[in-house]
Design a protein around this motif. Structure first.
Motif, PDB file in Angstrom:
ATOM      1  N   VAL A 283      -4.978  11.619 -18.474  1.00 24.31           N
ATOM      2  CA  VAL A 283      -4.955  10.248 -17.966  1.00 24.31           C
ATOM      3  C   VAL A 283      -4.178  10.174 -16.662  1.00 24.31           C
ATOM      4  CG1 VAL A 283      -5.174   9.195 -20.266  1.00 24.31           C
ATOM      5  CG2 VAL A 283      -2.902   9.604 -19.311  1.00 24.31           C
ATOM      6  N   ASP A 284      -4.574   9.232 -15.836  1.00 29.38           N
ATOM      7  CA  ASP A 284      -3.830   8.915 -14.625  1.00 29.38           C
ATOM      8  C   ASP A 284      -2.515   8.271 -15.053  1.00 29.38           C
ATOM      9  OD1 ASP A 284      -3.907   8.296 -11.536  1.00 29.38           O
ATOM     10  OD2 ASP A 284      -3.267   6.452 -12.566  1.00 29.38           O
ATOM     11  N   ARG A 285      -1.389   8.766 -14.570  1.00 29.09           N
ATOM     12  CA  ARG A 285      -0.086   8.251 -14.999  1.00 29.09           C
ATOM     13  C   ARG A 285       0.083   6.776 -14.695  1.00 29.09           C
ATOM     14  NH1 ARG A 285       4.395  10.893 -12.299  1.00 29.09           N
ATOM     15  NH2 ARG A 285       5.586   9.369 -13.471  1.00 29.09           N
ATOM     16  N   ALA A 286      -0.391   6.312 -13.568  1.00 29.86           N
ATOM     17  CA  ALA A 286      -0.172   4.920 -13.168  1.00 29.86           C
ATOM     18  C   ALA A 286      -1.024   3.946 -13.977  1.00 29.86           C
ATOM     19  CB  ALA A 286      -0.447   4.754 -11.677  1.00 29.86           C
ATOM     20  N   SER A 287      -2.291   4.293 -14.174  1.00 24.98           N
ATOM     21  CA  SER A 287      -3.211   3.351 -14.823  1.00 24.98           C
ATOM     22  C   SER A 287      -3.448   3.651 -16.301  1.00 24.98           C
ATOM     23  CB  SER A 287      -4.560   3.367 -14.103  1.00 24.98           C
ATOM     24  OG  SER A 287      -5.213   4.622 -14.303  1.00 24.98           O
ATOM     25  N   MET A 288      -3.098   4.870 -16.739  1.00 26.89           N
ATOM     26  CA  MET A 288      -3.374   5.351 -18.100  1.00 26.89           C
ATOM     27  C   MET A 288      -4.877   5.387 -18.396  1.00 26.89           C
ATOM     28  SD  MET A 288      -0.574   6.423 -19.283  1.00 26.89           S
ATOM     29  CE  MET A 288      -0.862   6.685 -21.023  1.00 26.89           C
ATOM     30  N   ARG A 289      -5.693   5.477 -17.374  1.00 28.45           N
ATOM     31  CA  ARG A 289      -7.142   5.583 -17.532  1.00 28.45           C
ATOM     32  C   ARG A 289      -7.527   7.063 -17.530  1.00 28.45           C
ATOM     33  NH1 ARG A 289      -9.279   0.699 -17.583  1.00 28.45           N
ATOM     34  NH2 ARG A 289     -11.419   1.268 -17.095  1.00 28.45           N
TER      35      ARG A 289
END
Length: 118
Positions: free
Chosen positions: A94-100
């Motif tokens: 996952v992308d750390r900033a968006s959790m996507r």
């Protein structure tokens, strides 16, 4: 002292996973600093025989599957030539900033194709 607490096995799996990635030249710290997290979404442990205080054992670990944004690690904890525990963890990138979800890094997929183990 009795047998190892069952929760400790997951921590030992993590040690194997961290060292596996480090041997590939990509520490967890590097992955994290690059803006990605590899979160555990499933864990399984099959306890075959007890590990006791001061037992020496090895953690054998390999990334066994990569698919899109997820990957799976398989583990065996081996003591005195016998498998004491066998298990797996499944992870999502996952992308750390968006959790996507984001795709598994190419270098990890290449390691699986090459059959890297530790």
């Amino acid at each position: 002292m009795g047998v190892a607490n069952n929760a400790a096995y997951l921590a030992w799996f993590e040690v194997g996973r961290v060292e596996y990635l480090r041997e590939l030249g990509h520490s967890y710290a590097d992955v994290h600093a690059g803006g990605m997290d590899m979160v555990v979404v499933e864990a399984h442990a099959e306890y075959l025989r007890a590990l006791r205080f001061d037992d020496e054992f090895t953690v054998e670990c390999a990334c066994t599957a990569v698919r899109g944004a997820s990957f799976t690690f398989g583990y065996e904890l081996v003591s005195d030539g016998e498998v004491a525990c066998r298990g797996f963890t499944r992870h999502a990138c996952v992308d750390r900033a968006s959790m996507r979800p984001v795709r598994v890094p190419a270098w990890l997929g290449e390691a699986v194709s090459a059959g890297s183990t530790t």
